[in-house]
Motif scaffolding. Structure first.
Motif, mmCIF file in Angstrom:
data_model
loop_
_atom_site.group_PDB
_atom_site.id
_atom_site.type_symbol
_atom_site.label_atom_id
_atom_site.label_comp_id
_atom_site.label_asym_id
_atom_site.label_seq_id
_atom_site.Cartn_x
_atom_site.Cartn_y
_atom_site.Cartn_z
ATOM 1 N N LEU A 34 9.485 3.415 -0.507
ATOM 2 C CA LEU A 34 8.787 3.388 -1.500
ATOM 3 C C LEU A 34 7.022 3.735 -0.777
ATOM 4 O O LEU A 34 6.604 3.496 -1.034
ATOM 5 N N THR A 35 7.230 4.082 0.686
ATOM 6 C CA THR A 35 5.895 4.859 1.420
ATOM 7 C C THR A 35 5.682 4.989 -0.048
ATOM 8 O O THR A 35 4.026 6.006 0.744
ATOM 9 N N LEU A 36 6.628 6.334 0.084
ATOM 10 C CA LEU A 36 5.892 7.433 -0.821
ATOM 11 C C LEU A 36 4.801 6.988 -2.091
ATOM 12 O O LEU A 36 4.168 7.881 -2.346
ATOM 13 N N SER A 37 4.860 5.529 -2.219
ATOM 14 C CA SER A 37 4.306 5.352 -3.175
ATOM 15 C C SER A 37 2.237 5.912 -2.914
ATOM 16 O O SER A 37 1.611 5.413 -3.668
ATOM 17 N N LEU A 38 2.322 5.290 -1.219
ATOM 18 C CA LEU A 38 1.189 5.475 -1.097
ATOM 19 C C LEU A 38 0.869 6.870 -0.731
ATOM 20 O O LEU A 38 -0.585 7.555 -0.480
ATOM 21 N N LEU A 39 1.292 8.264 -1.384
ATOM 22 C CA LEU A 39 0.661 9.161 -1.726
ATOM 23 C C LEU A 39 -0.455 9.119 -3.279
ATOM 24 O O LEU A 39 -1.045 10.235 -3.175
ATOM 25 N N ALA A 40 -0.267 8.382 -3.704
ATOM 26 C CA ALA A 40 -1.279 8.462 -4.923
ATOM 27 C C ALA A 40 -3.063 8.245 -4.144
ATOM 28 O O ALA A 40 -3.826 8.465 -5.055
ATOM 29 N N TYR A 41 -3.008 7.418 -3.000
ATOM 30 C CA TYR A 41 -4.210 7.986 -3.084
ATOM 31 C C TYR A 41 -4.407 9.419 -2.259
ATOM 32 O O TYR A 41 -6.020 9.390 -2.567
ATOM 33 N N ILE A 42 -3.765 10.395 -2.519
ATOM 34 C CA ILE A 42 -4.356 11.767 -2.092
ATOM 35 C C ILE A 42 -4.534 12.324 -3.568
ATOM 36 O O ILE A 42 -5.485 12.616 -3.790
ATOM 37 N N PHE A 43 -3.906 11.844 -4.350
ATOM 38 C CA PHE A 43 -3.716 12.070 -6.226
ATOM 39 C C PHE A 43 -5.004 11.356 -7.383
ATOM 40 O O PHE A 43 -5.951 11.802 -7.940
ATOM 41 N N VAL A 44 -5.639 10.068 -6.508
ATOM 42 C CA VAL A 44 -6.373 9.671 -7.521
ATOM 43 C C VAL A 44 -7.765 9.956 -7.179
ATOM 44 O O VAL A 44 -7.780 10.282 -8.600
ATOM 45 N N PRO A 45 -8.155 10.363 -6.090
ATOM 46 C CA PRO A 45 -9.489 11.014 -6.421
ATOM 47 C C PRO A 45 -9.765 12.586 -6.955
ATOM 48 O O PRO A 45 -11.189 12.115 -7.588
ATOM 49 N N PHE A 46 -8.473 12.774 -6.995
ATOM 50 C CA PHE A 46 -8.825 14.404 -7.928
ATOM 51 C C PHE A 46 -8.724 14.031 -9.672
ATOM 52 O O PHE A 46 -9.000 14.701 -10.670
ATOM 53 N N VAL A 47 -8.119 12.371 -10.449
ATOM 54 C CA VAL A 47 -7.818 12.410 -11.251
ATOM 55 C C VAL A 47 -8.259 11.529 -11.608
ATOM 56 O O VAL A 47 -9.060 10.753 -12.549
ATOM 57 N N SER A 48 -9.916 10.773 -11.094
ATOM 58 C CA SER A 48 -10.726 10.082 -11.779
ATOM 59 C C SER A 48 -11.963 10.365 -10.780
ATOM 60 O O SER A 48 -12.127 11.126 -10.510
ATOM 61 N N PRO A 49 -13.011 10.174 -11.668
ATOM 62 C CA PRO A 49 -14.202 10.741 -12.289
ATOM 63 C C PRO A 49 -14.553 10.853 -10.017
ATOM 64 O O PRO A 49 -15.332 9.613 -9.512
ATOM 65 N N GLN A 50 -15.750 11.375 -9.761
ATOM 66 C CA GLN A 50 -16.243 11.474 -8.363
ATOM 67 C C GLN A 50 -17.313 12.450 -8.101
ATOM 68 O O GLN A 50 -17.325 13.611 -8.809
ATOM 69 N N ASN A 51 -18.178 12.042 -7.450
ATOM 70 C CA ASN A 51 -19.502 12.172 -7.552
ATOM 71 C C ASN A 51 -19.121 13.567 -5.661
ATOM 72 O O ASN A 51 -19.260 12.863 -4.593
ATOM 73 N N TRP A 52 -17.927 14.386 -5.739
ATOM 74 C CA TRP A 52 -18.246 15.180 -4.109
ATOM 75 C C TRP A 52 -19.393 15.448 -3.383
ATOM 76 O O TRP A 52 -19.085 15.550 -2.158
ATOM 77 N N GLY A 53 -20.665 15.377 -4.285
ATOM 78 C CA GLY A 53 -21.663 15.888 -3.628
ATOM 79 C C GLY A 53 -21.826 14.838 -3.068
ATOM 80 O O GLY A 53 -22.597 15.377 -1.156
ATOM 81 N N GLN A 54 -22.084 13.715 -3.474
ATOM 82 C CA GLN A 54 -22.607 12.291 -2.548
ATOM 83 C C GLN A 54 -21.867 12.237 -1.754
ATOM 84 O O GLN A 54 -22.170 11.201 -0.400
ATOM 85 N N ALA A 55 -20.330 12.103 -1.795
ATOM 86 C CA ALA A 55 -19.266 11.165 -1.054
ATOM 87 C C ALA A 55 -19.369 12.665 0.277
ATOM 88 O O ALA A 55 -19.589 12.642 1.423
ATOM 89 N N LEU A 56 -19.526 13.896 0.095
ATOM 90 C CA LEU A 56 -19.776 15.219 1.802
ATOM 91 C C LEU A 56 -20.765 14.620 1.752
ATOM 92 O O LEU A 56 -20.556 14.595 2.873
ATOM 93 N N HIS A 57 -22.088 14.475 1.468
ATOM 94 C CA HIS A 57 -23.100 13.688 2.643
ATOM 95 C C HIS A 57 -23.287 12.483 3.267
ATOM 96 O O HIS A 57 -23.765 12.555 3.782
ATOM 97 N N ASP A 58 -22.344 11.992 2.489
ATOM 98 C CA ASP A 58 -21.908 10.410 2.761
ATOM 99 C C ASP A 58 -21.535 10.596 4.240
ATOM 100 O O ASP A 58 -20.876 9.283 4.906
ATOM 101 N N THR A 59 -20.583 11.698 4.025
ATOM 102 C CA THR A 59 -19.261 12.035 5.085
ATOM 103 C C THR A 59 -20.064 11.957 6.003
ATOM 104 O O THR A 59 -19.977 11.659 7.357
ATOM 105 N N VAL A 60 -20.974 13.131 6.114
ATOM 106 C CA VAL A 60 -21.532 13.663 7.253
ATOM 107 C C VAL A 60 -22.898 12.837 7.524
ATOM 108 O O VAL A 60 -23.291 13.849 9.403
ATOM 109 N N ILE A 61 -23.972 12.326 7.229
ATOM 110 C CA ILE A 61 -24.723 11.701 6.957
ATOM 111 C C ILE A 61 -25.034 10.561 7.297
ATOM 112 O O ILE A 61 -24.969 9.853 6.093
ATOM 113 N N PRO A 62 -25.231 10.336 8.411
ATOM 114 C CA PRO A 62 -24.697 8.148 8.607
ATOM 115 C C PRO A 62 -26.065 7.356 7.208
ATOM 116 O O PRO A 62 -27.201 8.166 7.321
#
Length: 205
Positions: free
Chosen positions: A168-196
């Motif tokens: 059942l722990t295989l269900s945690l792989l969903a964390y990896i795939f969900v961001p790629f199948v749902s709309p994401q602002n990757w530029g904003q995500a990268l910005h907020d990752t490195v800039i507090p």
């Protein structure tokens, strides 16, 4: 096969070295069992509910904290794993052997309280999620999930139950795939990752 036996027993070590690539993969997967389930269980329903609420309220704004919290969490997991590999026991056993009993009792009491509260939060989160999906009253779900969990833990053989939980722990792989199948602002995500991003709010009474 436990990871402790695989790494510490001379017989197991020789058998591991003589095995081919597939045998080494099988031994590694077998050793993953308890640790994998324990690690996955920390990603519990109450935690998922907290992540969802935080994401809905702050978006990507708290991603930068991962740069600091992830190394700390990794260090704690590594310390616990090395203590277990070295002693062949858990933290409670190490405390019992090397520290005064008041220290042991205090730590165990804290763990009991924390686990009890966390268990209640997990049951509540699962019941709330099920209510959202199917519309059955929250209290009905809470009682049903609690009874099902107790029955499974008491009446199902431990090895069989642990094997099912490991898969059942295989269900945690969903964390990896969900961001790629749902709309994401990757530029904003990268910005907020490195800039507090620090927000200041004022409460007006």
């Amino acid at each position: 096969m436990s990871s402790h036996a695989t790494l510490q027993s001379p017989e197991r070590r020789k058998e591991f070295q003589r095995s081919g690539p597939w045998g080494k993969v099988k031994a590694y997967l077998a050793a993953l069992g308890p640790g994998l389930v324990t690690g996955a269980s920390d990603d519990d329903p109450s935690g998922i509910g907290t992540y969802s609420q935080t994401g809905a309220q702050f978006g990507y704004a708290q991603l930068w904290t991962a740069l600091f919290t992830f190394p700390l969490m990794t260090a704690i997991q590594e310390i616990c794993a090395r203590i277990a590999l070295q002693t062949g026991g858990g933290l409670a056993d190490a405390l019992r052997k090397y520290y005064p009993k008041p220290v042991l009792y205090f730590c165990v009491a804290l763990l009991f309280i924390a686990n009890t509260i966390n268990l209640g939060a997990d049951l509540g989160a699962m019941a709330a999620a099920a209510q959202l999906l199917l519309g059955i009253p929250y209290l009905v779900w809470l009682i049903a999930i609690t009874l099902l969990s107790v029955i499974l833990e008491i009446f199902v053989d431990y090895k069989r139950y642990a094997r099912v939980l490991r898969y059942l722990t295989l269900s945690l792989l969903a964390y990896i795939f969900v961001p790629f199948v749902s709309p994401q602002n990757w530029g904003q995500a990268l910005h907020d990752t490195v800039i507090p991003t620090i927000q200041s709010t004022r409460i007006i009474c």
